[in-house]
Every structure is written in C-alpha cells, then in structure tokens.
Scaffold this motif. Sequence first.
Motif, short mmCIF file in Angstrom:
data_model
loop_
_atom_site.label_atom_id
_atom_site.label_comp_id
_atom_site.label_asym_id
_atom_site.label_seq_id
_atom_site.Cartn_x
_atom_site.Cartn_y
_atom_site.Cartn_z
N ALA A 271 0.83 -1.21 0.00
CA ALA A 271 0.00 0.00 0.00
C ALA A 271 0.86 1.25 0.00
O ALA A 271 0.54 2.25 -0.68
N ARG A 272 1.96 1.23 0.75
CA ARG A 272 2.84 2.40 0.78
C ARG A 272 3.42 2.68 -0.59
O ARG A 272 3.50 3.84 -1.03
N GLU A 273 3.83 1.62 -1.31
CA GLU A 273 4.35 1.81 -2.67
C GLU A 273 3.27 2.41 -3.57
O GLU A 273 3.56 3.29 -4.40
N LYS A 274 2.03 1.95 -3.41
CA LYS A 274 0.93 2.49 -4.21
C LYS A 274 0.70 3.97 -3.90
O LYS A 274 0.45 4.78 -4.81
N ILE A 275 0.77 4.33 -2.62
CA ILE A 275 0.58 5.73 -2.23
C ILE A 275 1.70 6.59 -2.78
O ILE A 275 1.48 7.72 -3.24
N GLU A 276 2.92 6.08 -2.77
CA GLU A 276 4.05 6.81 -3.36
C GLU A 276 3.80 7.06 -4.84
O GLU A 276 4.11 8.14 -5.36
N GLN A 277 3.25 6.09 -5.53
CA GLN A 277 2.94 6.27 -6.94
C GLN A 277 1.87 7.34 -7.14
O GLN A 277 1.95 8.16 -8.07
N LEU A 278 0.85 7.34 -6.27
CA LEU A 278 -0.19 8.35 -6.36
C LEU A 278 0.40 9.74 -6.20
O LEU A 278 0.02 10.68 -6.91
N LYS A 279 1.33 9.88 -5.27
CA LYS A 279 1.94 11.18 -4.99
C LYS A 279 2.72 11.68 -6.20
O LYS A 279 2.65 12.85 -6.57
N GLU A 280 3.44 10.76 -6.86
CA GLU A 280 4.24 11.14 -8.02
C GLU A 280 3.37 11.44 -9.23
O GLU A 280 3.64 12.36 -10.00
N GLN A 281 2.31 10.65 -9.43
CA GLN A 281 1.49 10.77 -10.63
C GLN A 281 0.30 11.70 -10.44
O GLN A 281 -0.44 11.96 -11.37
N ARG A 282 0.12 12.22 -9.21
CA ARG A 282 -1.04 13.07 -8.89
C ARG A 282 -2.35 12.39 -9.30
O ARG A 282 -3.24 13.00 -9.87
N ASN A 283 -2.41 11.10 -9.00
CA ASN A 283 -3.58 10.28 -9.31
C ASN A 283 -4.73 10.62 -8.36
O ASN A 283 -4.50 10.99 -7.21
N GLN A 284 -5.95 10.49 -8.83
CA GLN A 284 -7.12 10.82 -8.02
C GLN A 284 -7.61 9.66 -7.15
O GLN A 284 -8.60 9.78 -6.45
N THR A 285 -6.93 8.51 -7.22
CA THR A 285 -7.29 7.37 -6.39
C THR A 285 -7.20 7.75 -4.91
O THR A 285 -6.28 8.45 -4.50
N THR A 286 -8.15 7.28 -4.11
CA THR A 286 -8.18 7.63 -2.69
C THR A 286 -7.39 6.63 -1.85
O THR A 286 -7.08 5.52 -2.30
N ILE A 287 -7.10 7.04 -0.61
CA ILE A 287 -6.42 6.15 0.33
C ILE A 287 -7.26 4.90 0.56
O ILE A 287 -6.73 3.77 0.64
N ALA A 288 -8.57 5.07 0.68
CA ALA A 288 -9.45 3.92 0.91
C ALA A 288 -9.36 2.92 -0.24
O ALA A 288 -9.32 1.70 -0.02
N GLU A 289 -9.31 3.42 -1.47
CA GLU A 289 -9.21 2.53 -2.63
C GLU A 289 -7.88 1.78 -2.62
O GLU A 289 -7.83 0.59 -2.98
N VAL A 290 -6.82 2.45 -2.20
CA VAL A 290 -5.52 1.78 -2.08
C VAL A 290 -5.61 0.68 -1.03
O VAL A 290 -5.13 -0.44 -1.24
#
Length: 328
Positions: A271-290
């Motif tokens: 999950a942390r790796e996924k959140i790091e990707q969201l931060k870099e890509q400015r993705n709209q995916t939420t923490i809950a979805e991760v």
Amino acid sequence: MDLLQNRSLVDRAWSPTPYDQWVDELQSICGNFNAHTMSRGDRVVGTASRIDVCGMEFAHVSNDLDYVHRDWDDIRRDANEHLFLILQLEGACGVEHSGQQNILDVGECILVDSTRPTTFYFRGHFSNHLSLHLPRQLMYSDSRIDFDVARKLIASDPMAMMLRALIAKMMTTPDNEAASPFLRQLMFDTTRQAFLSTGIQTASLNSLHDSASKRMQMVDILIDKHLTDSDLNAKWLATRLGVSIRTLQQDFQGMGMTCTTVIRDKRLRFAREKIEQLKEQRNQTTIAEVAYSAGFNDISYFNRSFKELFDCAPSELLRSAEPAHKLD
C-alpha cells in the motif's frame, strides 16, 4: 549512451574510503550487509553511493573486499523488501543466493531477493556494479508472470542488452519528465520478462518439503504473488505447500513471526508503494481505494496499522514531499 562506457560509473580514479564509512554508506542504501576485508586494513578502494534517477533508486557499489554477506538476522532487521537488479560494470563478482552460485562478468545481470541470505564474493579484486532497487511487493503482486531470482543473464543475451539500454535511458530522464512513470513500468515489465521462470526453482523448493527454511522461502513467494487475494491466509498457504497448519505456524514461530503479521505487513508495504505512486502521478485514487486494493477491508484498522509500522499516517505520506526512504 552505452552504460558500460559511462565515465561517471566506470574507469574512475577510485580512491580509498575508510572501511566504516564504506559500510555505513552501503547499509544506508541497501540495508544490513556485513563487509569483510582481505586483510586487517581499514580502507576500501571504491565507494557505495546512491543514485536517484527517473523516480527510482540505484546503489553504485565498488570495492576490493573479500566478501559481503547478508544472513537471516540482517534480513529481520530490515523493514524494506526489494528485488535487486544487479548489473556488473567492471571486474567480476561471485554471487551465492537462493541455493545457486554464479559469477558475474562485465555486462551480466542477476536478480537478487533482499528477503533471502546472499553472499557477494570479490576475493580482494576490484569490482564495480549497479544495483537497481525494485519494490518487491509491486514486482510480484502486479503480475501473474512467474520469474526467477538467482539466475544470471550473460552480457550478450538480448534481454540483458535491453535492461542495460533501459537503465541508460533512465539515467538521462529527469524525475519530472512525463515519460518517467512509463519508463519505470517498462523497467518492471522488462525485468519480469528477462527472468521469466524456467520452473526449475519452484520444483527445487517443492522437492525440499521437509526443510523449514526452504518452506519459508516458498511461503514468501506465494504470499507476494497472491498478496491481494482475499483468501490468502495460513490455511490456504498450508494447503498449497501440502503441510498442516500447525507445521506452518511452527515454521513462522521459529522465525519469531506469525503468518497473519507477515501478510499484514507485506500488504502495508504494498500500500505504501501504491501511495508513493499516487503522490508522483497526482492520481485521483483515494487512500481507501488503495487499502481495499491491498487486501484490507477495515479502513480504520488499515490506518492504525500503517501508522504503527511506518510512524506516519497514509494521508500524511500522500501530502509529504519527502522521499519514501525518509519514512523508515
């Protein structure tokens, strides 16, 4: 750019580095490794340095040591789990890993798993290599492709040539360039294809059914490959291995862990790796979805467990501008 001719990486005038400094630098980048010199000298010819390019982390390691070793105690002390894609730039390096022995010559590659004991042999001869740190959970969980560690690619192998070319391209691509995320994904996919499984390693592990350490290696692979499956638990693992749940629990207890905790912590790292990707890509995916995608059904439990493991809430990580390694 030919990576093997890159003057910032090879054929430099390597100066001696104090032994303690060299070890500290290696451990700060790669985790717990123990370095041994040929004699009682207190200097190492070479350096261990971190290179951050295209949103990925490399270790540039050069030395004239006897050997560098990582055992189970070292592994338990490390919070992060990686696959190290190692490319030999100069000299030679012996690699003992996952029951196999290889010698890397210039241009050759090997994939090493940070969750398994490893020894690198140099015997006092100068060696220089790059190590790309690939997030282990993402490598396994985002693909159903089976791939092998501890199998080297010779320099003339087209896949080894492709990996060298990709790394060379990454070396010249700024983190903020639009192509960076696509290059990273291409690196993940190409590495999986380059080390596409021959089936020999899985058969070897299954044949050593009575060995607890070998069983745990297989357990580790199964967990990472099925990390987000809803039915992943001790009973499922025991069935796949053909052992009783009690035997599997004893294997985990022997390593000072429980099956539930291992699965939870691996899902948190994923999950942390996924959140790091969201931060870099400015993705709209939420923490809950991760959290749901990582196998968690209770968001409160996810948030609480995440903060306990990383000393940082998922939302704080998403807002932070600091690199991921600062969290450990």
